[in-house]
Design a protein around this motif. Sequence first.
Motif: not given
Length: 384
Positions: A348-365
């Motif tokens: 399940l965790i791997e599925r989440v990571l495959q679907a996630h769209i990354n934000t490179v320099n994230p804010t706390i939000d």
Amino acid sequence: MMKRIAILGSTGSIGRQTIEVARCFPDRIKIVALAAGRNSELLSKQIEEIRPHTYYSLQPGEHSSSFSTTSLYNASSLEEVATLPDVDIVMVATSGRAGLLPTLAALQAGKTVAIANKEVLVMAGELVMEAARRNGGAILPVDSEHNALWQCLRGESTESEWKGQVSRLIVTASGGAFRDYPVDRLSEVTPEEALQHPTWQMGVKITIDSATLMNKGLEVIEAKWLFDMSMDDIDVIIHRESIIHSLVELKDGSLKALLSCPDMRIPIKYALSYPERWEDETVPELELNKIGSLAFEELDVNRYPCFKLALLVGQMGGTYPAALIGADDAAVHFFLEGRIPYLEIPILIERVLQAHINTVNPTIDDVLAAEEWGRKYVQRSLNG
């Protein structure tokens, strides 16, 4: 000098043990604020014993009348507790995302934070360390592994000096409840079996993370931020006895290790007493002659897919670690409920990571949104 403490997560395992330590040093530690989640009954008992001036509870419920019998201020949030003017040290003993905003608030207020929450630095390590640097706050690690690394590195003088002396950090791992199980049996293990940790008495969530070794992957990410080291220079080794908590390898070939009985009161006490060491006869003495020998084994990463996933997101950075935290929280919850088998957790965790769209320099939000997204993605995948 009396140290005034606020405990966030006072009814959890680390919070309760922090109170045990404080009982041993009434002339040195004064607990002025307590904060808890939904265990209002235990919080009420803690308040009656300790008599803090401030408390916070997510769910006072039927016990709110007990709180009101004392002269107490009911804080509106964990952040308010973490920034009380008379607090010297904030013990962040919460689990999950709940510790992130109060940690940042405390550091922005220039407080010293004793941190026992893995997720805070995993999700937002760069933001947390920057808040400490910018505002003069301090972060003291409470996890036994990071506390051990911190103590070993202290012997190499200042950070600017030890950075040139250290070649790698070595974090030890017990191997968790299933370290000796045949791999083909893991598909059948139960939550009850997973909660039988061989050496430590811990909370439910972290005990499951110890079985999957997710916790050890998270600790590598933590060490990266706490000690400003490349993840390539942080190794993990299996050490069943949990006597050596971490090691530092120096460039001259020397190894420094910290040894103690597996008792969380020891690193808690060191974080609270720093830079001193307080004598304490209540903690167990390490009798090496009775232990006889200490063993070490190479970590079989193929046995622990959650560990590999944690290392992967630690390298990728951005909002991937936060998404991992949310996904792991949900997957472990479903396993404990008996809704998924043990081996489904990393899937399940791997599925989440495959679907996630990354934000490179994230804010706390961005970080908080990614954690929530990861948790809800797992929930949706099971609930349809």
